[in-house]
Design an enzyme around this catalytic site. Structure first.
Site, PDB file in Angstrom:
ATOM      1  N   ARG A   8       0.837  -1.204   0.000  1.00  0.00           N
ATOM      2  CA  ARG A   8       0.000   0.000   0.000  1.00  0.00           C
ATOM      3  C   ARG A   8       0.870   1.251   0.000  1.00  0.00           C
ATOM      4  O   ARG A   8       0.563   2.237  -0.671  1.00  0.00           O
ATOM      5  CB  ARG A   8      -0.945   0.002   1.200  1.00  0.00           C
ATOM      6  CG  ARG A   8      -2.011  -1.088   1.151  1.00  0.00           C
ATOM      7  CD  ARG A   8      -2.951  -1.001   2.324  1.00  0.00           C
ATOM      8  NE  ARG A   8      -3.791   0.199   2.237  1.00  0.00           N
ATOM      9  CZ  ARG A   8      -4.530   0.654   3.249  1.00  0.00           C
ATOM     10  NH1 ARG A   8      -4.509   0.034   4.421  1.00  0.00           N
ATOM     11  NH2 ARG A   8      -5.279   1.725   3.096  1.00  0.00           N
ATOM     12  N   CYS A  33      -0.836   6.490   8.978  1.00  0.00           N
ATOM     13  CA  CYS A  33      -1.191   5.200   8.368  1.00  0.00           C
ATOM     14  C   CYS A  33      -2.245   5.506   7.316  1.00  0.00           C
ATOM     15  O   CYS A  33      -2.083   6.439   6.533  1.00  0.00           O
ATOM     16  CB  CYS A  33      -1.689   4.206   9.419  1.00  0.00           C
ATOM     17  SG  CYS A  33      -3.073   4.800  10.415  1.00  0.00           S
TER      18      CYS A  33
END
Length: 280
Positions: free
Chosen positions: A180, A236
């Site tokens: 990611r 995050c």
């Protein structure tokens, strides 16, 4: 780690009626928001109360601010008091295993000045695996007044982050998985990649091969490239999986650690913000 409590210690605490302990179940699945509450209603640790990531540990998402913005502090403090927590209460938080959601509640309580907050090592899985009792009984709790004593400089917003990124003494961490981070996959958002300048420290790497939290020495080795004199901002996707990294950094002796609550989901909500896909 001083932020952990073992199954045996919790069991002993309950058996010896060491009072003023509240156990909080925060099991949750991002791809099935009702799964955690259903699991709790099916069975949970004796005396445990449930708190939901979306409904209790986050505010209402808006255009900017990320997918899991921090909850309104006054409302959150009222909820904490309602389930029987004040500043004299020992709070034990558990997840399915050593997952990210327990660290989110730990961070919220820690940022509000609560000292006696522990994560149950191994979570629900460890409790059951060691043959301990579970129940579907919903506990009755005595409400208390929780008065926040906010710690200073625990978070940064997007404008402060942009200023900090110009300062070489500040390090930005992205806690998501490497795929990611590099923009190879993105299961949750319409844009892929990471905030320019962010370094990747996957949050699950604070756990060992058995899924247990690493000891202080191993965490110091894991974060060895980061100076304890630097300011470290942790991000995050939406401010949840960053929290295990915050806890791990503090356990390793880092003191100047801040959370970017909006994280990547907030960053990409501004069309003019650039996105990077190479490792930094």
């Amino acid at each position: 780690m001083s932020y952990l409590i073992s199954v045996n210690r919790l069991k002993s605490r309950l058996e010896n009626n060491q009072g003023n302990t509240v156990i909080v179940d925060v099991r949750f699945q991002l791809n099935d928001p009702d799964a955690g509450r259903k699991a709790y209603l099916h069975n949970h640790l004796p005396g445990a109360v449930y708190m939901d990531l979306n409904k209790d540990l986050s505010g209402k998402p808006e255009k900017h601010g990320g997918n899991h913005p921090l909850p309104d502090t006054r409302q959150f403090a009222a909820k904490i008091g309602k389930i029987g927590i004040d500043h004299e209460t020992t709070v034990v938080i558990y997840d399915q295993a050593n997952d990210m959601f327990a660290a989110r509640l730990w961070w919220l309580l820690d940022s509000m000045g609560h000292e006696k907050v522990y994560l149950l090592e191994g979570g629900y899985e460890r409790w059951v695996a060691e043959g301990n009792e579970v129940t579907d009984e919903i506990p009755g709790l005595k409400a208390r007044k929780f008065q926040p004593v906010f710690r200073e400089n625990q978070t940064v917003d997007i404008e402060e982050l942009k200023e900090k990124l110009k300062d070489k003494s500040t390090v930005l961490i992205d806690s998501r998985g490497i795929d990611r981070y590099l923009g190879m996959v993105e299961p949750l958002y319409g844009k892929a990649g990471h905030i320019p300048g962010a370094k990747n420290y996957f949050w699950k790497d604070v756990l060992n091969e058995k899924g247990n939290w690493k000891k202080k020495e191993a965490l110091e080795e894991h974060f060895a490239s980061l100076s304890k004199d630097q300011e470290i901002i942790v991000s995050c996707g939406s401010g949840v999986s960053a929290c295990p990294n915050v806890l791990a950094l503090k356990s390793a002796g880092y003191k100047n650690v801040k959370l970017y609550p909006g994280s990547f989901s907030d960053w990409i909500s501004y069309d003019d913000n650039e996105i990077e896909k190479k490792e930094e």
